[in-house]
Write a protein that holds these residues in place. Structure first.
Motif: not given
Length: 355
Positions: A46-64
């Motif tokens: 996920t880090v690898d994808f986000m750093e390329i496509h949505l850099p400078a944003m924070s993300w997290v998995f959690g309950p839905g």
């Protein structure tokens, strides 16, 4: 005329499109991995994808919802980046078992009770012993608080607010802290009237809201009125009054004569911009209506192409201004230009970038 933007690898809109195409493909595998208790194994991918496509944003998995899982994109309290997270969420696809949030959500009371931040080997700060003294400001529709935990006495003062806000965001969610709390102080207090542990703060806010019947919009839809008492040299220096979702950005821009100390959207592929429009476009007594019509036309055109939104505007002694969030680079700028041409303002307006 348009100020030339800095070249980015890709636009934020392109990154969001790539994200949803990618997540549709990996969602089932990610769901099964999390169900098996192996969520951490997804971090590197996920880090690898986000750093390329949505850099400078924070993300997290959690309950839905309904026992499922969630993916949250966050602007980490930076309002312009929170606007980007909102845009990302607005384009979410329906994926079974998944909920997508554009801001960090509050946790359950049980999870909040079990949360603690270690400050030494023997001492920790937790939500059940962190005292919160409250003062309801009905006029501003906010709750001022004074907070204290005995363990803070041995923690360097520069870390006090960081610890408090970590727990507040867990208790109230990313927008809850902004939406409900006014002045926040950290200093020793005693238990007594209007004092309660932090774990009880969400319930108290709910009670206050029910009693006072506050009707509040979320921060990303709240337009703040601002006034500039003294005009100055530089871009937008003639500004007198305005309403905007990003008043702090505008204030800094004017104060620093058109040079923001830092770009709040740097590296995201999105940009904050504004239009300057000749004052003679606005008939006396109809200024607000005419500017509103221009904003509506721009909003409709940008949203139709999922390329941005308006954020408010202002009037100055010579010019009028409209604030914009542009998420698709030159394509967004072209939409703005075409709209201005259609409403016969292409020769009487200029597009500028805040950074």
């Amino acid at each position: 005329m348009v100020d030339q933007p800095n070249v980015a690898k890709h636009t934020f809109k392109e990154g969001v499109t790539e994200f949803w195409d990618w997540y549709e493909q990996v969602a089932q595998r990610f769901y099964e991995t999390i169900e098996s208790g192996q969520c951490e194994s997804l971090t590197n991918e996920t880090v690898d994808f986000m750093e390329i496509h949505l850099p400078a944003m924070s993300w997290v998995f959690g309950p839905g919802e309904n026992g499922g899982h969630s993916f949250t994109l966050s602007g980490e309290g930076v309002l312009p980046k929170q606007l980007l997270a909102q845009y990302w969420q607005s384009r979410a696809k329906e994926i079974p078992g998944w909920t997508f949030y554009g801001s960090r959500q509050s946790c359950s009371v049980d999870d909040l009770k079990s949360m603690a931040i270690a400050v030494t080997d023997q001492e920790q700060v937790d939500s059940e012993t962190f005292l919160i003294q409250t003062d309801v400001d009905d006029e501003e529709q906010l709750i001022d608080i004074v907070a204290w935990h005995p363990a803070l006495a041995i923690v360097p003062q520069e870390h006090h607010y960081q610890i408090l806000f970590l727990l507040l965001d867990e208790a109230l969610g990313e927008f809850g802290t902004q939406n409900w709390l006014g002045e926040i102080k950290i200093q020793p207090i005693d238990e007594g009237v209007e004092t309660r542990p932090l774990v009880q703060l969400p319930e108290f806010i709910e009670q206050v809201n029910r009693y006072h019947k506050w009707e509040k919009l979320p921060p990303l839809e709240t337009f703040t009125l601002y006034r500039i008492e003294e005009q100055r040299e530089g871009p937008r220096g003639d500004t007198i009054v305005g309403t905007s979702v990003i008043p702090n950005v505008i204030g800094k821009y004017i104060h620093h004569q058109g040079k923001l100390p830092e770009d709040p959207l740097e590296g995201t592929g999105a940009r904050l911009a504004y239009l300057s429009i000749d004052g003679d476009v606005f008939p006396e007594g109809q200024q607000s209506d005419v500017r509103g019509n221009i904003e509506d036309a721009l909003d409709e055109a940008l949203e139709k192409e999922q390329s941005g939104r308006t954020l408010g505007g202002a009037f100055g002694t010579e010019m009028a201004y409209i604030d914009l969030l542009l998420v698709d680079g030159d394509n967004s700028a072209d939409i703005v230009r075409q709209t201005l041409k259609r409403i016969q303002l292409d020769g009487k307006s200029n597009l500028h970038y805040f950074a």
